[in-house]
Design a protein around this motif. Structure first.
Motif, PDB file in Angstrom:
ATOM      1  N   ALA A 563      36.927  59.474  29.298  1.00  0.00           N
ATOM      2  CA  ALA A 563      37.480  58.475  30.212  1.00  0.00           C
ATOM      3  C   ALA A 563      36.941  58.677  31.622  1.00  0.00           C
ATOM      4  CB  ALA A 563      39.003  58.566  30.221  1.00  0.00           C
ATOM      5  N   ALA A 564      36.790  57.562  32.337  1.00  0.00           N
ATOM      6  CA  ALA A 564      36.300  57.639  33.711  1.00  0.00           C
ATOM      7  C   ALA A 564      37.307  58.348  34.586  1.00  0.00           C
ATOM      8  CB  ALA A 564      36.045  56.230  34.240  1.00  0.00           C
ATOM      9  N   THR A 565      36.806  59.022  35.600  1.00  0.00           N
ATOM     10  CA  THR A 565      37.686  59.762  36.492  1.00  0.00           C
ATOM     11  C   THR A 565      38.273  58.882  37.596  1.00  0.00           C
ATOM     12  OG1 THR A 565      35.757  60.403  37.798  1.00  0.00           O
ATOM     13  CG2 THR A 565      36.435  61.895  36.025  1.00  0.00           C
ATOM     14  N   GLY A 566      37.796  57.662  37.724  1.00  0.00           N
ATOM     15  CA  GLY A 566      38.307  56.790  38.770  1.00  0.00           C
ATOM     16  C   GLY A 566      37.890  55.362  38.519  1.00  0.00           C
ATOM     17  N   PRO A 567      38.283  54.425  39.371  1.00  0.00           N
ATOM     18  CA  PRO A 567      37.948  53.013  39.173  1.00  0.00           C
ATOM     19  C   PRO A 567      36.455  52.757  39.339  1.00  0.00           C
ATOM     20  CG  PRO A 567      38.968  53.346  41.312  1.00  0.00           C
ATOM     21  CD  PRO A 567      39.073  54.651  40.585  1.00  0.00           C
ATOM     22  N   VAL A 568      36.003  51.661  38.713  1.00  0.00           N
ATOM     23  CA  VAL A 568      34.621  51.211  38.842  1.00  0.00           C
ATOM     24  C   VAL A 568      34.581  50.091  39.876  1.00  0.00           C
ATOM     25  CG1 VAL A 568      32.732  50.043  37.666  1.00  0.00           C
ATOM     26  CG2 VAL A 568      33.972  51.888  36.509  1.00  0.00           C
ATOM     27  N   ASN A 569      33.651  50.167  40.811  1.00  0.00           N
ATOM     28  CA  ASN A 569      33.517  49.168  41.881  1.00  0.00           C
ATOM     29  C   ASN A 569      32.231  48.372  41.686  1.00  0.00           C
ATOM     30  OD1 ASN A 569      34.462  51.995  43.567  1.00  0.00           O
ATOM     31  ND2 ASN A 569      35.860  50.276  43.474  1.00  0.00           N
ATOM     32  N   LEU A 570      32.351  47.049  41.700  1.00  0.00           N
ATOM     33  CA  LEU A 570      31.207  46.174  41.531  1.00  0.00           C
ATOM     34  C   LEU A 570      31.079  45.237  42.731  1.00  0.00           C
ATOM     35  CD1 LEU A 570      31.634  45.081  37.792  1.00  0.00           C
ATOM     36  CD2 LEU A 570      30.173  46.890  38.687  1.00  0.00           C
ATOM     37  N   THR A 571      29.866  44.899  43.070  1.00  0.00           N
ATOM     38  CA  THR A 571      29.582  43.921  44.125  1.00  0.00           C
ATOM     39  C   THR A 571      28.621  42.881  43.553  1.00  0.00           C
ATOM     40  OG1 THR A 571      29.867  45.571  45.868  1.00  0.00           O
ATOM     41  CG2 THR A 571      28.680  43.558  46.433  1.00  0.00           C
ATOM     42  N   LEU A 572      29.043  41.596  43.564  1.00  0.00           N
ATOM     43  CA  LEU A 572      28.240  40.534  42.962  1.00  0.00           C
ATOM     44  C   LEU A 572      28.035  39.395  43.973  1.00  0.00           C
ATOM     45  CD1 LEU A 572      30.545  41.599  40.677  1.00  0.00           C
ATOM     46  CD2 LEU A 572      29.040  40.258  39.212  1.00  0.00           C
ATOM     47  N   PRO A 573      26.876  39.262  44.552  1.00  0.00           N
ATOM     48  CA  PRO A 573      26.608  38.119  45.446  1.00  0.00           C
ATOM     49  C   PRO A 573      26.533  36.817  44.634  1.00  0.00           C
ATOM     50  CG  PRO A 573      25.058  39.923  45.803  1.00  0.00           C
ATOM     51  CD  PRO A 573      25.773  40.221  44.539  1.00  0.00           C
ATOM     52  N   PHE A 574      26.931  35.693  45.261  1.00  0.00           N
ATOM     53  CA  PHE A 574      26.871  34.412  44.551  1.00  0.00           C
ATOM     54  C   PHE A 574      26.436  33.316  45.527  1.00  0.00           C
ATOM     55  CE2 PHE A 574      31.164  34.577  46.292  1.00  0.00           C
ATOM     56  CZ  PHE A 574      31.359  33.297  46.790  1.00  0.00           C
ATOM     57  N   ASP A 575      26.009  32.191  44.922  1.00  0.00           N
ATOM     58  CA  ASP A 575      25.617  31.008  45.687  1.00  0.00           C
ATOM     59  C   ASP A 575      25.839  29.801  44.783  1.00  0.00           C
ATOM     60  OD1 ASP A 575      24.583  29.031  47.249  1.00  0.00           O
ATOM     61  OD2 ASP A 575      22.549  29.889  47.371  1.00  0.00           O
ATOM     62  N   THR A 576      26.847  29.002  45.098  1.00  0.00           N
ATOM     63  CA  THR A 576      27.148  27.826  44.264  1.00  0.00           C
ATOM     64  C   THR A 576      26.251  26.648  44.587  1.00  0.00           C
ATOM     65  OG1 THR A 576      28.820  27.041  45.832  1.00  0.00           O
ATOM     66  CG2 THR A 576      29.539  28.536  44.064  1.00  0.00           C
ATOM     67  N   GLY A 577      25.516  26.711  45.705  1.00  0.00           N
ATOM     68  CA  GLY A 577      24.604  25.639  46.071  1.00  0.00           C
ATOM     69  C   GLY A 577      25.197  24.589  46.981  1.00  0.00           C
ATOM     70  N   GLY A 578      26.480  24.609  47.208  1.00  0.00           N
ATOM     71  CA  GLY A 578      27.115  23.622  48.070  1.00  0.00           C
ATOM     72  C   GLY A 578      27.375  24.166  49.455  1.00  0.00           C
TER      73      GLY A 578
END
Length: 678
Positions: A563-578
């Motif tokens: 098991a992981a020892t702590g939380p997983v952090n993610l960063t996801l850039p986005f662009d909807t085009g509007g």
């Protein structure tokens, strides 16, 4: 034995400091190095000792609904019976139907299934399994999965693996004794026939071979009785269960043990002829014919006994069994010829005064030939069972193999000293024989001259006595009889005493020979190291090979990942085009393991401020197992902050997290990223 061994001496050199031992040692070192060179070569999968490579559900998995059955996947063929797989609920009660596991094999995949009761409640369930692998060794294990959510369980996982405990210890001792008995039986008999045929009449060698036969017979019977509890209950009392013994006889290992007992019956007849009619035969031509017949018969019997190991253990399964089994037989025969002959030589050097340099020289050749066979077969067996550098250094089997190679290196050093003592013994023996021959000729000439002179003097004295006595006969004085002249038993006793004194004197003279004493000490040291080498080899036969251990670890990484020892952090850039459609999603998965997880998502605009969006959706997919997408609907807490509770991750693996962001009625995009969970 899978590593190479070395002889303690070889063909006699022509000088006290020969170069041949160094050349032989260099050759042996090069051949041993080939083992490690070949370990770098890849090959197809090989197995010995089955390993659990997968299950459904997997270890630690949390499933939403109760499964109808549990499936187990193994690295090789296994034998299962009623009760081989048990599924226990949180209270320790059986959750499976109790039926025998169903064979679900498809192609090369070895899989078994167990049906569960319908309507199982939520909680943590324990799966305990036990089987016998194709190489005759018992294997076992246990894992857990949960329905709905994990819970406390009263089930205690078994502390001992299959084949452990008192029964496992006794079975291991019997296995070692069987190997030792075979080596003494086959190697001792080979030493007599090939190196010292007069030794067939030597009681110490007779005792050595007979004790080897008795040890192998008793050990085989013990293994046959212990086989049922060894692969089953682990209770010593079940050794005398007739039903269990009958079941053992129906298995491949049981048939091999029975075949060994039958061959031991034939070997008893061989021993009777070797130490009976053969030892008493004096006609050279007849003895030569009988030697040939005994050599052929003994080789067939020894190969048959060695085959009972090859047909039921590591060589019979995995990569290239058709090649591995005859190579394993050759390996065992070479071990017996070398180590058994070495033991016979040691006994002869200490217990018999008659063995000479000729027998030592003959065994040197036999030992060297055995080493060549051991080297070739050991290289192949090491490659087959290990295969890679990582398996050599990172598994128990590979580490034991390194210990074995280290013992071989010690034997190389001792062998060099033994060869030097052998060379000196041969040279001194030749000089002594030449001196004895010259002395014998001189003694015979002197004896002939003395006898002629004595005969002439006696004839002259007799003639004078006859002339002086005339025809009158004088009364003869009474003659005192010899103490043994009228008592045959007493005469025989005196003859035995004189023979014992002569033998003791001969042994004292031989023991005083420094070359003979030095050779005895070096051979004794070799035997001591070889006994340790045999112990390591015996442990190797019951150890999971490195190649299989690595394959099992790769196959079950996802199921057994910590098991992981702590939380997983993610960063996801986005662009909807509007308009105002660019930003970043920051996501935390806590605790990022199988079971229940909590998600927090923050949406930031390009200037780093919280960004409010009308809709946010997530989905988890485990593509390697064709699971998903599993949808998750987060709830908005505040501007730019979303959360989801109770998110179930059913198993560990490399999950693809897909986030869908909608910034207007018509503008949205989906972004994804892989993350290791579990």
């Amino acid at each position: 034995m899978t590593a190479t061994t070395v002889p303690h001496f070889g063909p006699p050199p022509a000088a006290p400091a020969p170069r041949r031992p160094l050349a032989a040692a260099a050759l042996l070192a090069a051949l041993v190095g080939m083992v490690f060179g070949l370990l770098l070569g890849g090959a197809g999968p090989a197995s010995a000792h089955a390993a659990l490579t997968g299950s459904d559900p997997q270890d630690g998995a949390v499933v939403g609904t109760a499964p109808k059955e549990i499936t187990l996947t193994f690295s090789e063929q296994v034998a299962m019976s009623d009760g081989s797989v048990r599924v226990l609920d949180p209270d320790g009660k059986r959750a499976d139907t109790g039926a025998a596991p169903r064979d679900l094999q498809s192609g090369s995949t070895v899989k078994y299934g167990v049906t569960l009761h319908a309507g199982l409640p939520d909680g943590t369930y324990t799966v305990a399994w036990q089987a016998v692998s194709a190489d005759s060794h018992p294997v076992s294990g246990a894992f857990t999965f949960s329905i709905g959510a994990p819970s406390k369980t009263k089930v205690a996982l078994p502390a001992d693996e299959a084949g452990g405990g008192l029964v496992g210890t006794l079975y291991g001792v019997a296995r070692y004794a069987a190997y030792a008995g075979f080596i003494l039986l086959a190697g001792g008999a080979a030493f007599v026939l090939a190196c010292w045929q007069r030794g067939a009449g030597a009681r110490p060698l007779q005792h050595l071979v007979v004790r080897g036969w008795m040890t192998l017979t008793v050990a085989t019977l013990a293994m046959l009785l212990l086989r049922n509890p060894y692969t089953g209950s682990g209770k010593l009392g079940d050794a005398f269960d007739l039903d269990g013994l009958k079941a053992v006889l129906d298995t491949k290992p049981g048939a091999a043990l029975v075949s060994r007992l039958l061959l031991l019956g034939a070997s008893a007849l061989f021993i009777a002829v070797l130490f009976g009619a053969y030892a008493k035969r004096e006609d050279e031509r007849e003895k030569k014919d009988l030697t040939f017949g005994l050599a052929i018969g003994g080789t067939v019997i020894a190969a048959g006994i060695a085959g009972t190991w090859a047909l039921a253990e590591h060589a019979s399964t995995g990569l290239q069994p058709g090649i591995a089994m005859p190579i394993d037989i050759l390996h065992l025969l070479a071990v017996a010829a070398w180590l058994g002959g070495l033991t016979a030589l040691l006994v002869a050097l200490y217990r018999t005064p008659d063995i000479g340099a000729t027998a030592v020289r003959r065994f040197s050749r036999v030992a060297f030939g055995s080493v060549l066979v051991l080297t070739a077969t050991g290289v192949y067996q090491s490659w087959r069972q290990v295969g890679t550098w990582s398996a050599l250094t990172g598994t128990g089997y590979g580490q034991l193999l390194l210990v074995k190679v280290g013992l071989v290196a010690v034997l190389v050093g001792i062998a060099w000293f033994s060869r030097r003592w052998t060379a000196r013994l041969v040279m001194n023996g030749a000089a002594a024989a030449e001196e004895e021959t010259g002395a014998g000729l001189e003694t015979r000439a002197e004896a002939k001259t003395g006898a002629e002179a004595k005969a002439g003097a006696e004839a002259k004295a007799g003639a004078e006595a006859k002339a002086g006595a005339g025809v009158e006969e004088e009364e003869a004085a009474p003659v005192t009889p010899s103490p043994a002249s009228g008592d045959p038993a007493r005469a025989a006793q005196l003859a035995r005493q004189r023979a014992a004194v002569a033998t003791a004197e001969k042994k004292r003279v031989r023991d005083a020979d420094p070359e003979r004493s030095g050779l005895r000490r070096s051979v004794l040291a070799e035997v001591a190291v070889a006994v340790a080498l045999l112990a390591v080899a015996t442990v190797l036969t019951s150890t999971e090979p490195g190649r299989t251990e690595e394959e099992a670890a790769r196959g079950s990484t996802a199921a057994t990942a910590p098991a992981a020892t702590g939380p997983v952090n993610l960063t996801l850039p986005f662009d909807t085009g509007g308009k105002n459609g660019k930003g970043t999603v920051r996501m935390d998965i806590d605790p990022a393991r199988t079971g229940t997880n909590e998600l927090h998502l923050w949406i930031d605009s390009t200037d780093g401020k919280a960004m409010d969006v009308p809709e946010l959706k997530l989905a988890f997919t485990l593509e390697s197992k064709d699971i998903g997408p599993l949808p998750v609907a987060p709830v908005r807490l505040t501007e730019g902050h979303w959360t989801a509770s109770g998110v179930q991750i059913p198993m560990a693996g490399d999950w693809k997290v897909a986030v869908t962001v909608r910034t207007s009625d018509i503008d949205q995009t989906t972004i994804d990223k892989n993350v290791k969970i579990g």
